[in-house]
Write a protein that holds these residues in place. Structure first.
Motif, PDB file in Angstrom:
ATOM      1  N   GLY A  50      34.727  38.104  57.598  1.00 54.83           N
ATOM      2  CA  GLY A  50      34.933  39.270  58.439  1.00 54.83           C
ATOM      3  C   GLY A  50      36.076  40.150  57.987  1.00 54.83           C
ATOM      4  N   ALA A  51      36.764  39.763  56.912  1.00 57.00           N
ATOM      5  CA  ALA A  51      37.878  40.567  56.394  1.00 57.00           C
ATOM      6  C   ALA A  51      37.343  41.710  55.554  1.00 57.00           C
ATOM      7  CB  ALA A  51      38.799  39.695  55.554  1.00 57.00           C
ATOM      8  N   PRO A  52      38.109  42.805  55.390  1.00 59.64           N
ATOM      9  CA  PRO A  52      37.665  43.912  54.544  1.00 59.64           C
ATOM     10  C   PRO A  52      37.412  43.437  53.124  1.00 59.64           C
ATOM     11  CG  PRO A  52      39.611  44.506  55.818  1.00 59.64           C
ATOM     12  CD  PRO A  52      39.416  43.037  55.981  1.00 59.64           C
ATOM     13  N   PRO A  53      36.367  43.966  52.471  1.00 66.59           N
ATOM     14  CA  PRO A  53      36.075  43.532  51.104  1.00 66.59           C
ATOM     15  C   PRO A  53      37.185  43.946  50.159  1.00 66.59           C
ATOM     16  CG  PRO A  53      34.758  45.460  51.680  1.00 66.59           C
ATOM     17  CD  PRO A  53      35.444  45.007  52.942  1.00 66.59           C
ATOM     18  N   MET A  54      37.539  43.060  49.231  1.00 64.32           N
ATOM     19  CA  MET A  54      38.543  43.341  48.220  1.00 64.32           C
ATOM     20  C   MET A  54      38.034  42.816  46.892  1.00 64.32           C
ATOM     21  SD  MET A  54      42.091  42.416  50.209  1.00 64.32           S
ATOM     22  CE  MET A  54      43.111  43.455  49.179  1.00 64.32           C
ATOM     23  N   VAL A  55      38.478  43.430  45.820  1.00 62.25           N
ATOM     24  CA  VAL A  55      38.106  42.966  44.497  1.00 62.25           C
ATOM     25  C   VAL A  55      38.855  41.671  44.215  1.00 62.25           C
ATOM     26  CG1 VAL A  55      38.113  43.508  42.045  1.00 62.25           C
ATOM     27  CG2 VAL A  55      37.752  45.326  43.728  1.00 62.25           C
ATOM     28  N   PRO A  56      38.166  40.596  43.817  1.00 67.69           N
ATOM     29  CA  PRO A  56      38.875  39.346  43.526  1.00 67.69           C
ATOM     30  C   PRO A  56      39.691  39.448  42.255  1.00 67.69           C
ATOM     31  CG  PRO A  56      36.575  39.174  42.899  1.00 67.69           C
ATOM     32  CD  PRO A  56      36.725  40.491  43.603  1.00 67.69           C
ATOM     33  N   HIS A  57      40.612  38.488  42.079  1.00 68.02           N
ATOM     34  CA  HIS A  57      41.386  38.447  40.840  1.00 68.02           C
ATOM     35  C   HIS A  57      40.489  38.283  39.627  1.00 68.02           C
ATOM     36  CE1 HIS A  57      45.137  38.329  42.800  1.00 68.02           C
ATOM     37  NE2 HIS A  57      45.208  37.054  43.066  1.00 68.02           N
ATOM     38  N   TYR A  58      39.396  37.536  39.774  1.00 73.73           N
ATOM     39  CA  TYR A  58      38.694  37.021  38.612  1.00 73.73           C
ATOM     40  C   TYR A  58      37.267  37.554  38.593  1.00 73.73           C
ATOM     41  CZ  TYR A  58      42.579  33.962  39.451  1.00 73.73           C
ATOM     42  OH  TYR A  58      43.839  33.495  39.711  1.00 73.73           O
ATOM     43  N   GLY A  59      36.800  38.022  37.447  1.00 70.69           N
ATOM     44  CA  GLY A  59      35.388  38.293  37.338  1.00 70.69           C
ATOM     45  C   GLY A  59      34.983  39.564  36.636  1.00 70.69           C
ATOM     46  N   TRP A  60      35.824  40.606  36.572  1.00 71.06           N
ATOM     47  CA  TRP A  60      35.353  41.853  35.984  1.00 71.06           C
ATOM     48  C   TRP A  60      35.541  41.848  34.471  1.00 71.06           C
ATOM     49  CZ3 TRP A  60      32.420  42.608  39.547  1.00 71.06           C
ATOM     50  CH2 TRP A  60      32.772  42.749  40.872  1.00 71.06           C
ATOM     51  N   ILE A  61      36.714  41.598  33.982  1.00 74.32           N
ATOM     52  CA  ILE A  61      36.948  41.487  32.542  1.00 74.32           C
ATOM     53  C   ILE A  61      37.096  40.014  32.204  1.00 74.32           C
ATOM     54  CG2 ILE A  61      38.553  41.953  30.655  1.00 74.32           C
ATOM     55  CD1 ILE A  61      39.212  44.561  31.870  1.00 74.32           C
ATOM     56  N   ARG A  62      36.424  39.590  31.169  1.00 79.88           N
ATOM     57  CA  ARG A  62      36.517  38.197  30.738  1.00 79.88           C
ATOM     58  C   ARG A  62      37.465  38.089  29.543  1.00 79.88           C
ATOM     59  NH1 ARG A  62      34.724  35.075  34.820  1.00 79.88           N
ATOM     60  NH2 ARG A  62      32.707  35.774  35.585  1.00 79.88           N
ATOM     61  N   PRO A  63      38.084  36.931  29.356  1.00 83.12           N
ATOM     62  CA  PRO A  63      38.912  36.729  28.158  1.00 83.12           C
ATOM     63  C   PRO A  63      38.075  36.907  26.902  1.00 83.12           C
ATOM     64  CG  PRO A  63      39.240  34.975  29.773  1.00 83.12           C
ATOM     65  CD  PRO A  63      38.049  35.758  30.230  1.00 83.12           C
ATOM     66  N   PRO A  64      38.683  37.294  25.780  1.00 86.97           N
ATOM     67  CA  PRO A  64      40.123  37.530  25.629  1.00 86.97           C
ATOM     68  C   PRO A  64      40.536  38.863  26.235  1.00 86.97           C
ATOM     69  CG  PRO A  64      38.995  38.006  23.570  1.00 86.97           C
ATOM     70  CD  PRO A  64      37.956  37.444  24.495  1.00 86.97           C
ATOM     71  N   TYR A  65      41.635  38.854  26.951  1.00 89.25           N
ATOM     72  CA  TYR A  65      42.130  40.067  27.583  1.00 89.25           C
ATOM     73  C   TYR A  65      42.855  40.939  26.561  1.00 89.25           C
ATOM     74  CZ  TYR A  65      41.162  37.468  31.844  1.00 89.25           C
ATOM     75  OH  TYR A  65      40.543  36.750  32.833  1.00 89.25           O
ATOM     76  N   PRO A  66      42.899  42.262  26.798  1.00 85.69           N
ATOM     77  CA  PRO A  66      43.558  43.175  25.851  1.00 85.69           C
ATOM     78  C   PRO A  66      45.075  43.143  25.993  1.00 85.69           C
ATOM     79  CG  PRO A  66      42.657  44.430  27.676  1.00 85.69           C
ATOM     80  CD  PRO A  66      42.211  42.995  27.891  1.00 85.69           C
ATOM     81  N   THR A  67      45.661  42.002  25.675  1.00 87.40           N
ATOM     82  CA  THR A  67      47.095  41.816  25.905  1.00 87.40           C
ATOM     83  C   THR A  67      47.963  42.681  24.997  1.00 87.40           C
ATOM     84  OG1 THR A  67      47.019  39.897  24.432  1.00 87.40           O
ATOM     85  CG2 THR A  67      46.827  39.477  26.795  1.00 87.40           C
ATOM     86  N   ASP A  68      47.379  43.253  23.922  1.00 86.56           N
ATOM     87  CA  ASP A  68      48.185  44.139  23.079  1.00 86.56           C
ATOM     88  C   ASP A  68      48.579  45.414  23.813  1.00 86.56           C
ATOM     89  OD1 ASP A  68      45.463  44.796  23.083  1.00 86.56           O
ATOM     90  OD2 ASP A  68      45.577  45.824  21.157  1.00 86.56           O
ATOM     91  N   LEU A  69      47.932  45.685  24.945  1.00 88.08           N
ATOM     92  CA  LEU A  69      48.317  46.836  25.771  1.00 88.08           C
ATOM     93  C   LEU A  69      49.635  46.602  26.503  1.00 88.08           C
ATOM     94  CD1 LEU A  69      44.992  47.957  27.506  1.00 88.08           C
ATOM     95  CD2 LEU A  69      46.506  49.393  26.148  1.00 88.08           C
ATOM     96  N   VAL A  70      49.938  45.357  26.809  1.00 81.20           N
ATOM     97  CA  VAL A  70      51.064  45.058  27.704  1.00 81.20           C
ATOM     98  C   VAL A  70      52.385  45.610  27.189  1.00 81.20           C
ATOM     99  CG1 VAL A  70      52.411  43.214  28.781  1.00 81.20           C
ATOM    100  CG2 VAL A  70      49.906  43.070  28.727  1.00 81.20           C
ATOM    101  N   PRO A  71      52.812  45.340  25.946  1.00 86.82           N
ATOM    102  CA  PRO A  71      54.127  45.860  25.524  1.00 86.82           C
ATOM    103  C   PRO A  71      54.173  47.378  25.408  1.00 86.82           C
ATOM    104  CG  PRO A  71      52.987  44.813  23.685  1.00 86.82           C
ATOM    105  CD  PRO A  71      52.197  44.493  24.915  1.00 86.82           C
TER     106      PRO A  71
END
Length: 332
Positions: free
Chosen positions: A30-51
């Motif tokens: 019954g809570a408002p729908p929210m996007v979960p942490h997990y599921g849209w982008i799969r690993p490997p993540y584009p971690t070169d963007l972080v720095p």
């Protein structure tokens, strides 16, 4: 620690999430729908963007001189200016405690007391019950600085305008998806008070990257909290993981935002939990595993809500953002 001390069972549960383990959908409760942490982008993540994100944030206003006029006009110093504009003015109207506004890893906040006193003396902030908040004069100054910053950012030439707009739009989509997720909002909540005129492409890019870096903070903080750490203890673990000190005495000098006795107490606890070697200042296998799992979990929490089409464009986003950063004045 503030939570459980047996970290590895939690880390194994985090690993299970990588394999698709789900929480109960919010719609079913019954809570408002929210996007979960997990599921849209799969690993490997584009971690070169972080720095590239903090690099942009460090460089984009290097040539912005308006704050110097404010210092002269009000007779305040840079720390007092930063205390308001980079800290208290981004907090809610009711204000916040210093540790919430600035640094969750510190046990000593003395470095802000002088700046707070100067800013309060200039009528920009006040303090009630340990909570610091911006006064109407302080809010007006922060808004004026925001307008001047927008004008300055609009004057910068980096990449073609159409590409800059596309870059800002894609990163803005990533931020919007993250804000709609169930990631804790300790730092993301500040974005609403920070953002400038998104009709200016460079400002739109700044809005998105400021928000994403706040989201990265929230992803990291929620990961180490869920693993059973408090901020100061986790900072000690991280400094040892990065091999920033060879001896306990050197570690104390590195952690200037903590009292020596706090560093020593954290180190003793880490050793009792078999995360740091008893004989030297290195992590045990258990400690290395725990710290790496938290880093991986940070990446999952940060990237997983991003739309799939944004993730697919990550190489282009990284290349264009790196070009923008190179065109900005180098950080001093």
């Amino acid at each position: 620690y503030t939570a459980q001390r047996d970290h590895l069972p939690l880390l194994r549960r985090c690993s299970d999430l990588r394999l698709g383990t789900w929480v109960t959908p919010r719609a079913a409760t019954g809570a408002p729908p929210m996007v979960p942490h997990y599921g849209w982008i799969r690993p490997p993540y584009p971690t070169d963007l972080v720095p590239l994100i903090p690099e942009f944030l460090q460089r984009r206003r290097v040539g912005f001189t308006y704050p110097l006029r404010v210092l002269e006009e009000l007779g305040i110093d840079r720390p007092a200016f930063a205390f308001l504009v980079g800290g208290v003015a981004l907090q809610p109207d009711e204000g916040s405690h210093l540790e919430d506004a600035f640094n969750p890893y510190a046990t000593v906040l003395d470095q802000w007391h002088g700046a707070a006193a100067v800013a309060r003396g200039a009528g920009l902030v006040d303090e009630v019950g340990g909570r610091w908040r911006a006064t109407p004069k302080g809010r007006a100054l922060a808004a004026r600085v925001r307008r001047e910053a927008d004008a300055y950012l609009g004057s910068l030439a980096t990449i073609p305008v159409d590409e800059l707009k596309q870059l800002a739009a894609m990163l803005g989509e990533a931020l919007a998806a993250t804000e709609a997720s169930d990631l804790p909002r300790d730092h993301m909540a500040r974005t609403a008070r920070f953002i400038g005129d998104a009709a200016i492409p460079m400002v739109a890019l700044e809005n998105a990257l400021f928000g994403l870096w706040a989201a990265r903070d929230d992803a990291h903080m929620s990961a180490w909290r869920e693993a059973g750490f408090d901020g100061p203890t986790f900072d000690v673990l991280t400094r040892i993981w990065r091999r920033e000190a060879g001896t306990e005495a050197e570690l104390v000098t590195r952690l200037t935002q903590q009292r020596p006795e706090d560093v020593q107490a954290a180190l003793a606890q880490l050793r009792r939990d078999d995360l740091v070697q008893a004989s030297d200042l290195t992590l045990t296998t258990r400690g290395s595993t725990a710290r790496l799992e938290i880093e991986d979990e940070t990446d999952r929490r940060f990237f997983a809500p991003w739309p799939e089409h944004v993730g697919a464009m990550a190489p282009w986003i990284a290349e264009r953002l790196a070009t923008v950063n190179a065109a900005l004045l180098p950080a001093s």
